[in-house]
Write an enzyme that holds these catalytic residues in place. Sequence first.
Site, PDB file in Angstrom:
ATOM      1  N   LYS A 195      58.549  47.146   6.678  1.00  0.00           N
ATOM      2  CA  LYS A 195      58.281  45.710   6.737  1.00  0.00           C
ATOM      3  C   LYS A 195      57.258  45.327   7.805  1.00  0.00           C
ATOM      4  CE  LYS A 195      60.953  44.168   3.475  1.00  0.00           C
ATOM      5  NZ  LYS A 195      60.446  43.403   2.344  1.00  0.00           N
ATOM      6  N   SER A 230      69.300  52.967   2.576  1.00  0.00           N
ATOM      7  CA  SER A 230      68.523  52.680   1.361  1.00  0.00           C
ATOM      8  C   SER A 230      67.620  53.863   1.022  1.00  0.00           C
ATOM      9  CB  SER A 230      67.706  51.399   1.520  1.00  0.00           C
ATOM     10  OG  SER A 230      66.642  51.591   2.426  1.00  0.00           O
TER      11      SER A 230
END
Lengths: 94, 321
Positions: free
Chosen positions: B44, B264
């Site tokens: 991100k 994840s």
Amino acid sequence: MASIIRIPTVLRAAVGGNATLSVEGATIGEILGKVVAEFPGVEAQVFNADGSLHKFLNIYVNDDDVRYIGGLTAATKDGDEITLLPAVAGGATA
Amino acid sequence: MTRYASVLDLIGNTPVVDASALSPKANVKIWVKLEGRNPAGSVKDRVALSLVDAAERDGVLTPGVPGQILIEPSSGNTGIALAMVCRMRGYHLKVVLPSNVSVERTQLLRVWGAEIIMSPGTEGSNGAVRMAQTLAEENPDWVFLYQYANPANPDAHYRTTGPEILADVPEITHFIAGLGTSGTLMGVGRYLKDHKPGVQVWAIEPPSGETVDGLRSLDDGYIPPVFTQNNGAELLDRKVVVRPKQSIEFTRAMSEIGLFVGISSGAIMAGAVKCAQEIPDDVEATIVTVACDDGWKYLSTGAWTDDVDDVVERAKKIIYF
């Protein structure tokens, strides 16, 4: 050729409170058709007026999203696990 | 050693490492791009810098002017990355965060000086998005960059992540990543399809719709605008759900080959293995996956050390994607 359908919390009231259903059918379309025939109240939650899938409903056969493997014509076989999940916002990492 | 003028210059150009030891087939190679190497610790960072740069370019934000406030919904990594970029550029960030994210995420947000607004955990990321939208409407002077709908999100990946992958692994046949805002998949996926047609793009998602109890009806559902703006349904070749138990098991398997990555990333590796299993024995294939972040933020889940079933129960209650 029964498949097990896992029903998300949000749809359970419309299918008699069941968390799972066992339904026979050779395709996703055939199986959903039988579910709707038995529980007419769920039809508007699953299908649009034109018969296509509700945009916020994802359906998986053995964890594969059916929209990418043939949609309503995706084949099902005995013992398959079908999971209905509402489309919700993802998280932070993708 | 290379010198850098700013921490922001450290974003991107992450390494790719061979994880084929986890491939079930000798004819299928698996490479992992380690996004945890970014300075605020996740993929991100690319998105946060791209969002702020675009806002400054468009005049929505003005560098050097005090008192500018941003608001953003995030289950963690975007908030952390934006907090770092905002601190460096002098903006105040408010992050709307579901209350059930791992404790390390809120701690990291505070490190970078972000203000935290909690949304109900039972409503998941959906609830955080809704609350941020409401707050942005009520406070029109706040800047709402809205990663779920901002073209600068997939654009960051089209400009940087995609070209890096193709340069480092030109033999790529499959790209597999997680589906959150869909920014990585849309940006990298579109870049790869534009520059190497035939590459398959697979999306991996957590079964999050199962745990969102606050959903009143299907009409409360949500598809990120980034996904629809980029014709995601056309772009993706497959979309697969990975369950929490598999995610934990593969997170551990990755640590056994030296890769300490977030949960994840384990889920995405599980998807890569499923993909590899479908490739015929006589076809050479190269899968590239993304490890979105490192394992640090998930230590409190006991993911590597505790009983797997206990961890799975805990993982069902936190947002790890």
